[in-house]
Enzyme design. Structure first.
Site, short mmCIF file in Angstrom:
data_model
loop_
_atom_site.label_atom_id
_atom_site.label_comp_id
_atom_site.label_asym_id
_atom_site.label_seq_id
_atom_site.Cartn_x
_atom_site.Cartn_y
_atom_site.Cartn_z
N LEU A 18 0.80 -1.13 -0.19
CA LEU A 18 -0.16 -0.13 -0.16
C LEU A 18 0.84 1.10 0.04
CD1 LEU A 18 -2.89 -1.04 2.72
CD2 LEU A 18 -2.95 -1.26 0.08
N ASP A 58 13.45 2.95 11.46
CA ASP A 58 12.55 2.17 12.23
C ASP A 58 11.46 2.89 12.91
OD1 ASP A 58 11.48 0.34 14.19
OD2 ASP A 58 13.49 -0.31 15.01
N TYR A 161 -2.79 -7.60 16.27
CA TYR A 161 -2.79 -6.60 14.98
C TYR A 161 -4.17 -5.65 15.15
CZ TYR A 161 -3.26 -5.46 10.17
OH TYR A 161 -3.50 -4.90 8.74
#
Length: 255
Positions: A18, A58, A161
């Site tokens: 994406l 990161d 998640y």
């Protein structure tokens, strides 16, 4: 905010999936695009492809994020648009066969998906707030975060998640309210099942089965459709403080 050659955008997770689609779409619209990603090879390839700049970041580490913004701002100037697409999706149940969910996996997922989004959004907002407005409304910037339909319809094994993406949803309105006086809009997209590299690597019959679960259109989402939504958000100044489900009306079953 109209995207022009003077628009500067940063896309996290912009090396592929994406984020890669967003980076390409914004560059095609004329923006100068910078990419944050951990994958140096793919990130540099994407940057070269779109005439942008890559830096290894990161997102879960605020110092790494700060260094990334410093590098890209030196190359392109202060960003007007931030799109947060960096994320991970490990699968693990609350407990399995008497063993509890690995807390390190849970913490890492929260660290990348939720805290990473916060790190990038807050640091981008601090920079945007110091710039001159670019519209008659006083708009200085736009932040687009990526959640998931798992924030609402988390399936078996998606505990970490779903929690991380639910947090992104929960940040959307208060972040928009925090930044309203600075002329910075905040939106979140919650995509459904898209043909990202992870899904594209599955057997074709599995991909077809996943696509068939979507009411209409009954197929996997194209990352270009996600990118088109990002562009519309950037260009439509009345979109603020909301979460858009981009999912073909799917509501996920438990498994």
């Amino acid at each position: 905010m109209q995207i022009t050659e003077n628009t500067v955008a940063i896309v996290t997770g912009g090396a592929s999936g994406l984020g890669g689609a967003v980076a390409q779409a914004l560059a095609a619209a004329g923006a100068k695009v910078g990419i944050f990603d951990l994958n140096e090879g793919a990130g540099q390839v994407m940057a070269d492809k779109i005439g942008g700049t890559f830096t290894k970041v990161d997102v879960s580490d605020p110092a790494s994020v700060a260094e990334g913004f410093k590098t890209l701002r030196a190359a392109h100037g202060q960003e007007h648009v931030l799109v947060n697409c960096a994320g991970i999706a490990p699968a693990s149940k609350t407990q399995s066969k008497g063993e509890p969910h690995d807390p390190a996996i849970f913490a890492k997922t929260i660290g990348v998906n939720l805290i990473g989004t916060f790190n990038c959004a807050s640091q981008a907002a601090a920079g945007m707030s110091q710039t001159d407005p670019v519209t008659d409304d006083g708009e200085r910037g736009v932040i687009v975060n990526t959640a998931s339909i798992a924030a609402f319809d988390g399936q078996v094994g998606q505990l970490a998640y779903a929690a991380s993406k639910g947090g992104v949803v929960g940040m959307t309105l208060p972040m928009a309210r925090d930044l309203m006086r600075d002329g910075i809009r905040v939106m979140t997209i919650a995509p459904g099942i898209f043909k990202t590299p992870m899904v594209a690597g599955l057997p074709q019959e599995v991909q077809d089965s996943l696509g068939a679960q979507v009411p209409f259109p009954s197929r996997l989402g194209d990352p270009a459709e996600y990118a088109a939504t990002v562009r519309h958000i950037v260009e439509n100044s009345m979109l603020n403080g909301e979460v858009i489900r981009l999912d073909g009306a799917i509501r996920m079953a438990p498994r």
